[in-house]
Write an enzyme that holds these catalytic residues in place. Structure first.
Site, PDB file in Angstrom:
ATOM      1  N   GLU A  73      17.837 -56.127 -17.647  1.00  0.00           N
ATOM      2  CA  GLU A  73      16.552 -56.470 -17.037  1.00  0.00           C
ATOM      3  C   GLU A  73      16.694 -57.279 -15.750  1.00  0.00           C
ATOM      4  OE1 GLU A  73      16.973 -56.619 -20.355  1.00  0.00           O
ATOM      5  OE2 GLU A  73      15.424 -55.267 -21.115  1.00  0.00           O
ATOM      6  N   HIS A  98       9.283 -60.613 -30.156  1.00  0.00           N
ATOM      7  CA  HIS A  98       8.681 -59.419 -29.548  1.00  0.00           C
ATOM      8  C   HIS A  98       7.168 -59.526 -29.447  1.00  0.00           C
ATOM      9  CE1 HIS A  98      12.618 -57.712 -30.246  1.00  0.00           C
ATOM     10  NE2 HIS A  98      12.276 -56.615 -29.609  1.00  0.00           N
TER      11      HIS A  98
END
Lengths: 341, 465
Positions: free
Chosen positions: B200, B269
């Site tokens: 990322e 998450h």
């Protein structure tokens, strides 16, 4: 120190290396390197002085001692190629041909600066010269530079990107991430690690399991070269090979062995190294003295050098004057440039 | 008795699925582990492996059937020695063999909790157009899921501008971890739909660098939870560069992906980052609810010369709304009146708009007309629309799935107090997630997130009812 290849995969590049650090430079080339390196040296000395006078604030990272690196590399690229670096960026901007007046005025935070006084020492850009900063966060030029290289591939140009960062940044995770993608997609980028031996106060030996940073690309299959960054002709010869590799084949790592004479920034007492170590480097390895001797040997008269010395002094005096005369930005500038309207 | 094969839940958010194909026919012997069918979920097409052995006695749900609820019996396996007549005895309805979990005792007086209905793939939300609402470009409307609307927005903008490209994990060959980029690789090829390694920080930096060079990247984060690894480039390299360069270096980039809690995926998450990004000068932050806004705002974001954070919601991807046909662009920075009302203003964004509308329906039964504002853009906030509403209702409730402290509701409340203090008849009320990491256990997860009941209670509180 000769240019030394670090990985097997770069052997073909080494085999084509010119002997003795490159073809014999022309008189014009020597003069240009000398002028560019001296400009950086004198600029940085003056910046240090203005800092001491309180005219420059915050962080100011001087490039003195490392001049041969950017000057040698710049000589190997074209104006269409792109350059990005981190916060020790004054030398890169001057080598690329940005105006010392605009750089110095940015250091003093004036409207005549490249970022109109809103960026400072670490954050300057020139679209015209293909200089993409000037970044204050260690390691970021690796992935940002990768994006510039991605755009060259996307637009099917033949331009290459020089992404400079330091020995300390080489330990950042995103550098490894960038190496991986660069080689995966064979992007036209040259990772230039300016190894000045110290990440702020931490030596390479104290921070790096693999101290030969040119080998950092091995697991990705990226060839690397460790280069004497104190000799501009050696730098230029290595850069010629590496730029050709990046343009035609894919990424490459150039580890430039260099040394900064001043502290990490102006506020660094530099207790992590001895005065003797610094003095020895200055006496024995100074890149400008070294080139000067070479020029004399090549028959360039002292008078020519003196003319360059004087011209450089004048340019820097002019830049310093401009940087003090240029006004501070208008208060209305506080709110401009946050978003493109 | 024959063994029932049931529609499995193949993803945390799957409530229904489609039988894409039967791979076994009646009479085939089946061993445990054999693939017997292909099931299409909200995210992907998966192979269903049999957990039992036997002979396929009956296909209860034929190939091509849509909207088969999880746990519904889809086939029957005959056990050793069983004949076809046994099939008649098999129950085709009824609960699965799972036992209901034992309710944990609650220490506090339990709030009466009714879960909002789980969004179904085919559920329909009428889109009310407000004062600042969009107008269809060509008059017509089409029913689309948010997922399809996002895909169309990207495809249309990529057709329009060759500098636009999509990059991220699983965006190309896999067609998106949440199937948002379906068909894009086929149309635009690997040059413009780029699969990355799981990296990322690196690919966010790559995107920003490409934007420096004048391209217009759409950077997809599989979820914004993973963008924490990249937030340095979003904030330091994208948001600040125009300013630091004295206006020389625009950064035309979109960072998009699902944000906020999904369902049963645990704390790492399940975080709403709205207020994080909304705090940063140099960014625009968008968080739509309807499919029409998802499309129109994503198109606006891609055309915007600034860095735009585009916060989607996984649970909304499968929901259908009316979307105007044609080049539908929604201006960034304009809120939408999702429901008009006069008694209390409810401000929400993303999935919370749905909760607010449900709450408004409940309130209406008691004669309370709530005005629901869908913020759509979190930076810049459409203060004018909020203030106009509060001047009318004199009461405000904010709703978000983010945490309470320094949240979007805190900002909206402060703005209303600063600008409309004299118009308020009650202090602003905030409905937010509980101040805890999101728990996994189903009952605790429910307790942690805002629900329509909380909104109803807050609205009544500011109305002193």
């Amino acid at each position: 120190m000769r240019a030394r290849m670090a990985t097997k995969s770069a052997k073909s590049v080494r085999d084509t290396a010119p002997p003795n650090g490159g073809a014999e430079p022309t008189r014009d080339e020597l003069v240009r390197y000398y002028r560019d390196m001296l400009l950086i040296r004198r600029f940085e000395e003056r910046a240090g002085q203005l800092y001491g006078m309180g005219l420059i604030g915050g962080f100011c990272h001087l490039y003195i001692g490392q001049e041969a690196v950017v000057v040698g590399l710049q000589a190997a690229i074209t104006p269409d190629d792109m350059v990005i670096t981190s916060y020790r960026d004054h030398g890169h901007m001057l080598a690329i041909g940005m105006d010392p007046k605009g750089v110095m005025a940015e250091l003093t935070g004036r409207v005549g600066g490249y970022s109109r006084g809103k960026g400072g020492s670490m954050h300057m850009f020139s679209r015209e010269k293909n200089f993409f900063g000037g970044h204050g966060i260690v390691g970021t030029p690796s992935s940002l530079g990768l994006g510039l290289a991605f755009a060259q591939r996307y637009r099917e140009t033949k331009n290459v990107v020089l992404a400079y960062f330091g020995d300390g940044a080489a330990n950042q995770g995103q550098v490894a991430e960038s190496f991986n993608m660069a080689q995966l997609w064979k992007l036209p980028i040259l990772f230039v690690i300016e190894n000045n031996q110290y990440a702020m106060g931490t030596s390479v030996a104290r921070s790096s399991a693999q101290t030969q940073l040119s080998k950092r690309g091995e697991s990705f299959g990226i060839p690397g070269m460790q280069v004497d960054g104190m000799d501009v002709l050696t730098v230029k010869a290595a850069a010629d090979q590496a730029v050709a590799h990046a343009r035609d084949t894919g990424p490459m790592i150039l580890e430039m062995m260099t040394y900064r004479y001043r502290g990490h920034s102006m506020s660094d007492p530099a207790k992590y190294r001895t005065r003797e170590e610094v003095d020895k480097m200055k006496a024995e390895r100074d890149p400008i003295d070294h080139l000067r001797e070479r020029m004399m040997r090549a028959g360039i008269e002292e008078a020519t050098l003196k003319i360059i010395d004087r011209e450089t002094k004048d340019r820097i005096a002019e830049a310093a004057e401009f940087a003090q005369a240029s006004p501070e930005p208008d208060p209305a500038q506080l709110y401009t440039d946050v978003l493109v309207a | 008795m024959p063994t029932a094969v049931r529609m499995p839940a193949l993803s945390p958010t799957m409530t229904h699925g489609r039988i894409a194909r039967w791979r076994k026919s009646v009479g085939d012997s089946i061993a445990a582990g054999d693939v017997i069918a292909e099931i299409e979920t909200d995210k992907a097409t998966m192979e269903l492996e049999s957990a039992d052995e036997g002979v396929l006695g009956k296909v209860v749900v034929p190939e091509g059937s849509n909207d088969i609820a999880v746990n519904e019996v889809i086939a029957l396996l005959l056990n050793d020695g069983e004949g076809k007549e046994a099939l008649d005895k098999a129950p085709l309805k009824g609960p699965a063999l799972t036992s209901k979990p034992v309710q944990a005792p609650t220490a506090q007086k339990p709030v009466p909790i009714k879960e909002p209905t789980t969004p179904k793939a085919a559920s329909v939300e009428p889109t009310a157009s407000g004062a600042s609402g969009w107008k269809p470009a060509t008059g017509g409307m089409v029913m689309q899921t948010v997922r399809e609307a996002l895909r169309d927005a990207m495809a249309e903008e990529m057709r329009r501008d060759p500098d636009v490209f999509l990059i991220g994990e699983e965006v190309a060959q896999y067609e998106g971890a949440y199937k948002v980029s379906q068909g894009l690789l086929a149309e635009f090829g690997p040059k413009r739909v780029v699969d990355t390694p799981i990296t990322e920080y690196g690919f966010a930096g790559l995107g920003v660098g490409a934007a420096y060079a004048g391209l217009k990247p759409i950077v997809e984060f599989m979820t914004f939870n993973f963008a924490l690894q990249a937030i340095d480039h979003i904030v330091n390299s994208a948001a600040k560069t125009l300013y630091m360069s004295g206006g020389q270096m625009p950064v035309p980039i979109v960072f998009r992906g699902p944000n906020g809690p999904a369902a049963r995926v645990g704390a790492q998450h399940s975080q709403d980052f709205s207020s994080w990004y909304a705090q940063i000068p140099g960014l625009k932050v968008v968080s739509p609810y309807t499919a029409a806004d998802a499309k129109g705002l994503l198109k606006a974001a891609i055309r915007d010369p600034n860095p735009v954070i585009f916060l989607e919601n996984e649970l909304l991807y499968g929901r259908s709304f009316e979307v105007p046909i044609g080049d539908h662009v929604v201006a960034i920075g304009k809120a939408r009146i999702a429901r008009a009302g006069t008694h209390v203003t409810i401000v929400a964004h993303s999935i919370s708009v749905g909760y607010a509308l449900t709450a408004a329906d409940e309130l209406a039964k008691e004669g309370i007309e709530a005005e629901v504002i869908d913020l759509r853009t979190l930076r810049p906030l459409d203060l004018d629309t909020i203030l106009a509403s509060v001047c009318k209702t004199n009461r405000i409730v904010t709703v978000e799935e983010g945490w309470r402290s320094s949240g979007i509701g805190a900002e909206v409340s402060a703005l209303v107090v600063e600008h409309a203090f004299d118009d308020l008849d009650a202090p602003p009320a905030r409905v937010t997630a509980r101040d805890v990491p999101l728990p996994y256990a189903a009952n605790l997860e429910k307790l942690a997130l805002p629900k329509p009941e909380h909104i109803v209670a807050a609205a009544k509180a500011v109305l002193y009812r």
